[in-house]
Write a protein that holds these residues in place. Structure first.
Motif, PDB file in Angstrom:
ATOM      1  N   ASP A  94     -65.395 -44.443  67.012  1.00 56.27           N
ATOM      2  CA  ASP A  94     -64.512 -45.293  66.221  1.00 56.27           C
ATOM      3  C   ASP A  94     -63.245 -45.640  66.990  1.00 56.27           C
ATOM      4  OD1 ASP A  94     -63.493 -46.704  64.051  1.00 56.27           O
ATOM      5  OD2 ASP A  94     -62.493 -44.930  63.239  1.00 56.27           O
ATOM      6  N   LYS A  95     -62.742 -46.833  66.710  1.00 55.74           N
ATOM      7  CA  LYS A  95     -61.427 -47.255  67.171  1.00 55.74           C
ATOM      8  C   LYS A  95     -60.577 -47.504  65.933  1.00 55.74           C
ATOM      9  CE  LYS A  95     -63.058 -49.394  71.456  1.00 55.74           C
ATOM     10  NZ  LYS A  95     -63.126 -50.654  72.261  1.00 55.74           N
ATOM     11  N   PRO A  96     -59.870 -46.481  65.461  1.00 55.62           N
ATOM     12  CA  PRO A  96     -59.101 -46.631  64.214  1.00 55.62           C
ATOM     13  C   PRO A  96     -58.119 -47.792  64.282  1.00 55.62           C
ATOM     14  CG  PRO A  96     -59.212 -44.333  64.892  1.00 55.62           C
ATOM     15  CD  PRO A  96     -59.726 -45.133  66.034  1.00 55.62           C
ATOM     16  N   ALA A  97     -57.919 -48.399  63.121  1.00 53.37           N
ATOM     17  CA  ALA A  97     -56.972 -49.508  62.984  1.00 53.37           C
ATOM     18  C   ALA A  97     -55.793 -49.033  62.142  1.00 53.37           C
ATOM     19  CB  ALA A  97     -57.670 -50.715  62.360  1.00 53.37           C
ATOM     20  N   GLY A  98     -55.045 -49.991  61.601  1.00 54.16           N
ATOM     21  CA  GLY A  98     -53.873 -49.660  60.812  1.00 54.16           C
ATOM     22  C   GLY A  98     -52.614 -49.793  61.637  1.00 54.16           C
ATOM     23  N   ASP A  99     -51.643 -48.930  61.367  1.00 56.18           N
ATOM     24  CA  ASP A  99     -50.374 -48.984  62.085  1.00 56.18           C
ATOM     25  C   ASP A  99     -49.789 -47.581  62.163  1.00 56.18           C
ATOM     26  OD1 ASP A  99     -49.293 -48.501  59.534  1.00 56.18           O
ATOM     27  OD2 ASP A  99     -48.939 -50.625  59.170  1.00 56.18           O
ATOM     28  N   GLU A 100     -48.496 -47.497  62.471  1.00 61.04           N
ATOM     29  CA  GLU A 100     -47.876 -46.185  62.657  1.00 61.04           C
ATOM     30  C   GLU A 100     -47.686 -45.428  61.350  1.00 61.04           C
ATOM     31  OE1 GLU A 100     -43.649 -46.587  63.822  1.00 61.04           O
ATOM     32  OE2 GLU A 100     -43.952 -48.749  63.496  1.00 61.04           O
ATOM     33  N   PHE A 101     -47.890 -46.093  60.215  1.00 62.22           N
ATOM     34  CA  PHE A 101     -47.686 -45.442  58.918  1.00 62.22           C
ATOM     35  C   PHE A 101     -49.004 -45.099  58.221  1.00 62.22           C
ATOM     36  CE2 PHE A 101     -44.209 -48.599  59.532  1.00 62.22           C
ATOM     37  CZ  PHE A 101     -43.219 -47.695  59.885  1.00 62.22           C
ATOM     38  N   ILE A 105     -52.306 -44.957  43.161  1.00 60.70           N
ATOM     39  CA  ILE A 105     -51.970 -43.833  44.035  1.00 60.70           C
ATOM     40  C   ILE A 105     -51.532 -42.659  43.167  1.00 60.70           C
ATOM     41  CG2 ILE A 105     -50.495 -43.033  45.918  1.00 60.70           C
ATOM     42  CD1 ILE A 105     -50.125 -46.010  46.676  1.00 60.70           C
ATOM     43  N   THR A 106     -52.277 -41.572  43.226  1.00 65.19           N
ATOM     44  CA  THR A 106     -51.968 -40.410  42.389  1.00 65.19           C
ATOM     45  C   THR A 106     -51.510 -39.206  43.208  1.00 65.19           C
ATOM     46  OG1 THR A 106     -54.290 -39.714  42.458  1.00 65.19           O
ATOM     47  CG2 THR A 106     -53.611 -41.127  40.614  1.00 65.19           C
ATOM     48  N   ASP A 107     -51.548 -39.307  44.529  1.00 66.07           N
ATOM     49  CA  ASP A 107     -51.247 -38.176  45.392  1.00 66.07           C
ATOM     50  C   ASP A 107     -50.002 -38.483  46.214  1.00 66.07           C
ATOM     51  OD1 ASP A 107     -51.248 -36.100  47.326  1.00 66.07           O
ATOM     52  OD2 ASP A 107     -53.425 -35.928  47.191  1.00 66.07           O
ATOM     53  N   GLU A 108     -49.017 -37.607  46.157  1.00 61.93           N
ATOM     54  CA  GLU A 108     -47.786 -37.808  46.916  1.00 61.93           C
ATOM     55  C   GLU A 108     -48.012 -37.683  48.419  1.00 61.93           C
ATOM     56  OE1 GLU A 108     -46.291 -33.174  46.347  1.00 61.93           O
ATOM     57  OE2 GLU A 108     -45.223 -34.814  45.362  1.00 61.93           O
ATOM     58  N   HIS A 109     -49.149 -37.149  48.803  1.00 58.38           N
ATOM     59  CA  HIS A 109     -49.468 -37.040  50.223  1.00 58.38           C
ATOM     60  C   HIS A 109     -49.908 -38.365  50.819  1.00 58.38           C
ATOM     61  CE1 HIS A 109     -49.947 -32.792  48.830  1.00 58.38           C
ATOM     62  NE2 HIS A 109     -49.273 -32.572  49.946  1.00 58.38           N
ATOM     63  N   GLY A 138     -57.204 -36.972  48.963  1.00 56.42           N
ATOM     64  CA  GLY A 138     -55.998 -37.779  48.832  1.00 56.42           C
ATOM     65  C   GLY A 138     -55.986 -39.021  49.690  1.00 56.42           C
ATOM     66  N   LYS A 139     -57.109 -39.316  50.348  1.00 59.11           N
ATOM     67  CA  LYS A 139     -57.191 -40.505  51.191  1.00 59.11           C
ATOM     68  C   LYS A 139     -57.866 -41.642  50.426  1.00 59.11           C
ATOM     69  CE  LYS A 139     -57.351 -37.709  55.410  1.00 59.11           C
ATOM     70  NZ  LYS A 139     -58.123 -37.350  56.623  1.00 59.11           N
ATOM     71  N   LEU A 140     -57.576 -42.866  50.852  1.00 53.30           N
ATOM     72  CA  LEU A 140     -58.131 -44.049  50.217  1.00 53.30           C
ATOM     73  C   LEU A 140     -59.416 -44.451  50.922  1.00 53.30           C
ATOM     74  CD1 LEU A 140     -57.766 -46.454  48.181  1.00 53.30           C
ATOM     75  CD2 LEU A 140     -56.606 -47.655  50.063  1.00 53.30           C
ATOM     76  N   TYR A 141     -60.489 -44.646  50.141  1.00 45.30           N
ATOM     77  CA  TYR A 141     -61.766 -45.093  50.674  1.00 45.30           C
ATOM     78  C   TYR A 141     -62.013 -46.524  50.221  1.00 45.30           C
ATOM     79  CZ  TYR A 141     -62.620 -40.328  52.155  1.00 45.30           C
ATOM     80  OH  TYR A 141     -62.517 -39.108  52.787  1.00 45.30           O
ATOM     81  N   ALA A 142     -62.413 -47.364  51.172  1.00 41.34           N
ATOM     82  CA  ALA A 142     -62.632 -48.781  50.886  1.00 41.34           C
ATOM     83  C   ALA A 142     -64.039 -49.163  51.302  1.00 41.34           C
ATOM     84  CB  ALA A 142     -61.610 -49.644  51.627  1.00 41.34           C
ATOM     85  N   GLY A 143     -64.771 -49.776  50.380  1.00 42.63           N
ATOM     86  CA  GLY A 143     -66.115 -50.258  50.669  1.00 42.63           C
ATOM     87  C   GLY A 143     -66.096 -51.767  50.768  1.00 42.63           C
ATOM     88  N   GLY A 144     -66.755 -52.302  51.785  1.00 37.72           N
ATOM     89  CA  GLY A 144     -66.678 -53.738  52.017  1.00 37.72           C
ATOM     90  C   GLY A 144     -68.021 -54.398  52.190  1.00 37.72           C
ATOM     91  N   LEU A 183     -67.458 -48.994  55.477  1.00 37.55           N
ATOM     92  CA  LEU A 183     -66.899 -47.920  54.674  1.00 37.55           C
ATOM     93  C   LEU A 183     -65.724 -47.377  55.479  1.00 37.55           C
ATOM     94  CD1 LEU A 183     -66.922 -46.081  52.199  1.00 37.55           C
ATOM     95  CD2 LEU A 183     -68.448 -44.538  53.465  1.00 37.55           C
ATOM     96  N   ASP A 184     -64.507 -47.588  54.978  1.00 35.40           N
ATOM     97  CA  ASP A 184     -63.281 -47.255  55.703  1.00 35.40           C
ATOM     98  C   ASP A 184     -62.490 -46.193  54.960  1.00 35.40           C
ATOM     99  OD1 ASP A 184     -63.864 -49.232  57.640  1.00 35.40           O
ATOM    100  OD2 ASP A 184     -62.992 -50.772  56.344  1.00 35.40           O
ATOM    101  N   ARG A 185     -61.704 -45.428  55.702  1.00 31.26           N
ATOM    102  CA  ARG A 185     -60.903 -44.350  55.134  1.00 31.26           C
ATOM    103  C   ARG A 185     -59.463 -44.500  55.625  1.00 31.26           C
ATOM    104  NH1 ARG A 185     -63.411 -38.650  56.266  1.00 31.26           N
ATOM    105  NH2 ARG A 185     -62.730 -39.048  58.391  1.00 31.26           N
ATOM    106  N   VAL A 186     -58.530 -44.547  54.671  1.00 31.10           N
ATOM    107  CA  VAL A 186     -57.124 -44.767  54.985  1.00 31.10           C
ATOM    108  C   VAL A 186     -56.344 -43.486  54.707  1.00 31.10           C
ATOM    109  CG1 VAL A 186     -55.086 -46.195  54.544  1.00 31.10           C
ATOM    110  CG2 VAL A 186     -57.378 -47.181  54.296  1.00 31.10           C
ATOM    111  N   SER A 187     -55.540 -43.069  55.671  1.00 35.62           N
ATOM    112  CA  SER A 187     -54.719 -41.872  55.505  1.00 35.62           C
ATOM    113  C   SER A 187     -53.275 -42.170  55.904  1.00 35.62           C
ATOM    114  CB  SER A 187     -55.272 -40.714  56.333  1.00 35.62           C
ATOM    115  OG  SER A 187     -55.367 -41.078  57.705  1.00 35.62           O
ATOM    116  N   PHE A 188     -52.362 -41.480  55.269  1.00 37.57           N
ATOM    117  CA  PHE A 188     -50.936 -41.574  55.578  1.00 37.57           C
ATOM    118  C   PHE A 188     -50.663 -40.735  56.826  1.00 37.57           C
ATOM    119  CE2 PHE A 188     -46.523 -39.953  54.474  1.00 37.57           C
ATOM    120  CZ  PHE A 188     -45.879 -41.093  54.921  1.00 37.57           C
TER     121      PHE A 188
END
Length: 786
Positions: free
Chosen positions: A317-324, A579-583, A637-643, A659-664
């Motif tokens: 994998d080559k993760p995407a997103g940004d510094e946050f 969003i239900t998780d402060e993490h 506590g991570k967001l899962y996105a199906g496309g 199927l993507d997974r987003v983490s803080f």
């Protein structure tokens, strides 16, 4: 008689065919939009109508021709058909009658019939349904199509298991143009057709009696098809059945215990062939009834382990997103056509995903290392499910044709019982007839959104949100020998219209106890929006009956959305989650909305002003591998996105599935966290302290407002720069920073209720000199605080 629908018509679109081991396929056919097709042999296929409980078509040849975007990426065809030879079929009438012979005029029909679902237990596909005898008793029927080979001929057999009945029942087994023939055996009946003989053999239970009749008939048969033979609109063709019709009715006498019987069918070319085959067919033994087996935990001795697949070991994998926020792309096994229609987590942490091609997959260990996931096929053959929800550990899916509960009765890891909770809405098989959801409230009620796009007024509940309510069986109905599983056999769910006026509502969610849905831009819906759903309300798009006919040409008296989405940000709004998780960063309690075409997720903050929801939309995360269609937070506590991406559903994302997974990442962005309307402007809350000099300068902010024209055309521009919706310019006159430097009070001039206000913080920085992660927001100002 006019040619029966179902035969393949010339078209440039190539169909897809299911594998030979598929237990059933739910798909719309011309004669029945709620068809269930079972291939009882490689070249012998049965199409059952789940609304009228009839076998509407039997044919020889290749399996069903599948059309539509999930199968061939085209919307030009969506009604499925076949290319083989029709053997026989039944007219569009309930075949069951109570106490007297079944007739085309529908006299003596049951007080009620309910399709209960499908079972694949025991290695065969069985249709489960109830027949009500007056107001006193319900009779459960299990009907199983299967085949046997006699004298080298493939014979279709319909096996029936039936619960006790206090009254005689009659089954219209066949109705064909032709004449009644003499079979020479009490158990046999014949219809002499123009070119052949249709033979039916009754066997099993005692007292079965054929009652052949014939009469001159003239009745219409409606056929669902594509308008003009192509394109994405529906049309209805009416064929006339006219002439001398022979009818074979079978009497099933009253019985005090469960019975089993069969009807064997085949097409013969001569009386000699009939005489040769009848003795053998009559003497085939019939297995005793097993009504409880299909819903019990008893193991299936013919059970085949569910299919399990693993991702490619070489995946990197080559993760995407940004510094946050980091976006990981989970590997998908090459055998899985993951065009995601719905996803939700099971109590054990596994992820259940339904797909538009009709499958349900369980992803084991989805929260762990991506290479260690295991994919198990839980179900297949469904009709384009566009939503799923796990309730009390059981997976519920919304097919185009019904709300379905999937049950693994014997615990082998694969569904074998497909319980129909409700199918009372209209469905004509149209490409656009999507059904999304469900969402479940605290009372156990399900909510489903039904697409109104390209809707027909006479197809009920198109463009509605419907509520499906648990409803125990009416006490006046009693079922003898009822199964101990309860709700499936002794209860039912009732449907009612909740609210209307939706075009293509592709997201449904709950926020602070209230129900919300996204809707997509098009005719009467000038831009994508987020609606707060309220009972009995109308939301702008013409909807089918029972909505008033007058609304079908538009009605300006509609509930405004809680949020209008700017079209450049949200071209196709999809799913909703909170969003239900402060993490997951500094935005706990806020809403996230998926965006299909831009393949991203936006953030929404809501507030109630003068009793009405309204709020703000911000950009959030991008970098997904496909068009974002479904969202769910995992137990980690991570967001899962199906496309997905298919047909007319375009997206800028690179892949057709994802199927993507987003983490803080743990680094807090400098961002406007919330916006609240005030009497004279807005109060902005920030995630980090602001620089008082830049954030407190009114010149650091630019503002404008716009509205939309309500019209029947496709879409509408944001009219802040034209004269269609006039209004004064908006100006920020003052910016006041709070003592803790986490809030800024903007005082404005010119803001009007009913408009969308766009604000851009061009030069505001944090106390340590950082620029905003996103410097613009759009606030839907339905109400100005009193």
């Amino acid at each position: 008689m006019a040619a029966m629908s179902g035969m393949a018509q010339p078209n440039q679109v190539s169909p897809k065919h299911d594998p030979s081991d598929l237990p059933f396929r739910r798909a719309p056919m011309g004669l029945a939009s709620r068809s269930i097709v079972v291939s009882v042999a490689t070249n012998l296929h049965v199409a059952f109508d789940a609304k009228l409980l009839r076998t509407h078509t039997v044919w020889e040849g290749e399996s069903l021709n599948l059309f539509g975007p999930p199968y061939n990426d085209s919307a030009n065809r969506f009604i499925c058909d076949f290319s083989g030879a029709r053997l026989w079929g039944n007219p569009p009438f309930l075949p069951w009658s109570v106490g007297a012979i079944a007739r085309i005029d529908q006299s003596h029909t049951p007080a009620r019939v309910d399709f209960k679902g499908i079972s694949t237990k025991g290695g065969r596909t069985t249709f489960l349904y109830d027949v009500a005898l007056g107001t006193a008793q319900i009779v459960r029927v299990h009907e199983t199509p299967m085949s046997e080979v006699v004298e080298g001929r493939q014979i279709l057999v319909r096996h029936f298991d039936m619960a006790p009945s206090d009254r005689d029942l009659w089954l219209l087994a066949h109705a064909e143009l032709g004449e009644v023939g003499a079979a020479g055996w009490p158990a046999a009946a014949i219809i002499k057709r123009k070119d052949d003989l249709l033979l039916a053999i009754a066997r099993g239970a005692r007292g079965l009696v054929w009652r052949p009749t014939q009469e001159n008939v003239h009745y219409p048969v409606t056929v669902d098809t594509e308008k003009g033979g192509k394109g994405s609109d529906s049309a209805v063709i009416t064929n006339a059945v006219e002439g001398n019709q022979a009818q074979l009715c079978l009497k099933i006498p009253a019985h005090t215990s469960a019975i089993a019987f069969e009807i064997a069918n085949l097409v013969c070319q001569s009386n000699d062939e009939v005489a040769k085959l009848v003795p053998t067919l009559v003497n085939v033994p019939v297995n005793p009834p097993r009504l409880r087996f299909l819903t019990s935990s008893e193991k299936d001795l013919k059970d085949v382990p569910p299919a399990i697949f693993h991702p490619e070991a070489s995946f990197a994998d080559k993760p995407a997103g940004d510094e946050f926020y980091r976006v990981e792309h989970l590997p998908i096994p090459k055998e899985v056509n993951l065009r995601v229609g719905g996803l939700d987590f099971l109590p054990n942490g596994d992820l259940a995903i339904c797909t538009l091609p009709g499958e349900v997959w369980i992803v084991e260990n989805p929260t762990g290392p991506t290479a260690q996931t295991k994919w198990r096929r839980f179900a297949r053959g469904l009709n384009e499910p566009m939503g799923s929800k796990v309730v009390k550990g059981q997976i519920h899916v919304t097919q185009k044709c019904e709300l379905t509960r999937l049950i693994d009765t014997d615990g082998n890891g694969e569904a074998d019982l497909f319980e129909c909770l409700n199918d009372d809405w209209g469905y004509n098989g149209n490409y656009h007839s999507f059904a999304t959801g469900p969402i479940v409230d605290s009372a156990g009620n399900f909510y489903v959104m039904l697409t109104g796009h390209r809707g027909v007024y006479d197809v009920p509940y198109l463009g509605w949100c419907v509520r499906v309510k648990p409803q125990m069986q009416n006490e006046k109905f009693k079922m003898k020998n009822a199964d101990s599983r309860g709700a499936l056999l002794a209860g039912r769910f009732a449907m009612e219209g909740y609210c209307s006026g939706f075009r293509m509502a592709n997201g449904l969610g709950v926020y602070q106890g209230d129900l919300f849905a996204t809707d997509n831009q098009g005719e009467w819906i000038p831009a994508n929006k987020l609606n707060h759903l309220q009972p009995g309300k109308f939301y702008g798009h013409p909807s089918a009956r029972p909505a008033p006919l007058g609304q079908f040409n538009g009605d300006t008296n509609f509930v405004p959305p809680a949020v209008w989405f700017p079209y450049t940000w949200v071209k196709s709004a999809s799913d909703i989650t909170t969003i239900t998780d402060e993490h997951f960063g500094p935005f706990k309690g806020q809403m996230l909305v998926g965006e299909f075409q831009n393949a991203n997720v936006v953030r929404v903050t809501l507030e109630k002003v003068n009793g009405q929801w309204q709020g703000t939309v911000f950009p959030f995360v991008k970098g997904f591998n496909s068009g974002v269609n479904r969202l769910a937070f995992g137990p980690d506590g991570k967001l899962y996105a199906g496309g997905l991406r298919m047909g007319h559903w375009a997206s800028i994302a690179p892949n057709p599935t994802s199927l993507d997974r987003v983490s803080f990442t743990g680094r807090t962005p400098f961002e406007i966290k919330e916006v609240h309307a005030t009497r004279d402007g807005f109060e902005l809350s920030f995630t980090r302290p602001v620089d008082a000099a830049t954030a407190g300068n009114a010149e650091s902010y630019d503002a404008a407002q716009y509205g939309y024209v309500y019209q029947g055309k496709h879409g509408a521009p944001e009219s802040d720069h034209d004269a269609k919706i006039p209004g004064p310019p908006v100006r920020v006159t003052k910016a006041e920073v709070s003592t803790d430097q986490l809030k800024v009070r903007l005082r404005t001039e010119g803001c009007l209720p009913g408009k969308v206000v766009m604000v851009r913080a061009l030069d505001a920085t944090s106390a340590d000199g950082q620029k905003l992660w996103h410097d613009m927001f759009h606030y839907t100002l339905n109400q100005i605080p009193k």
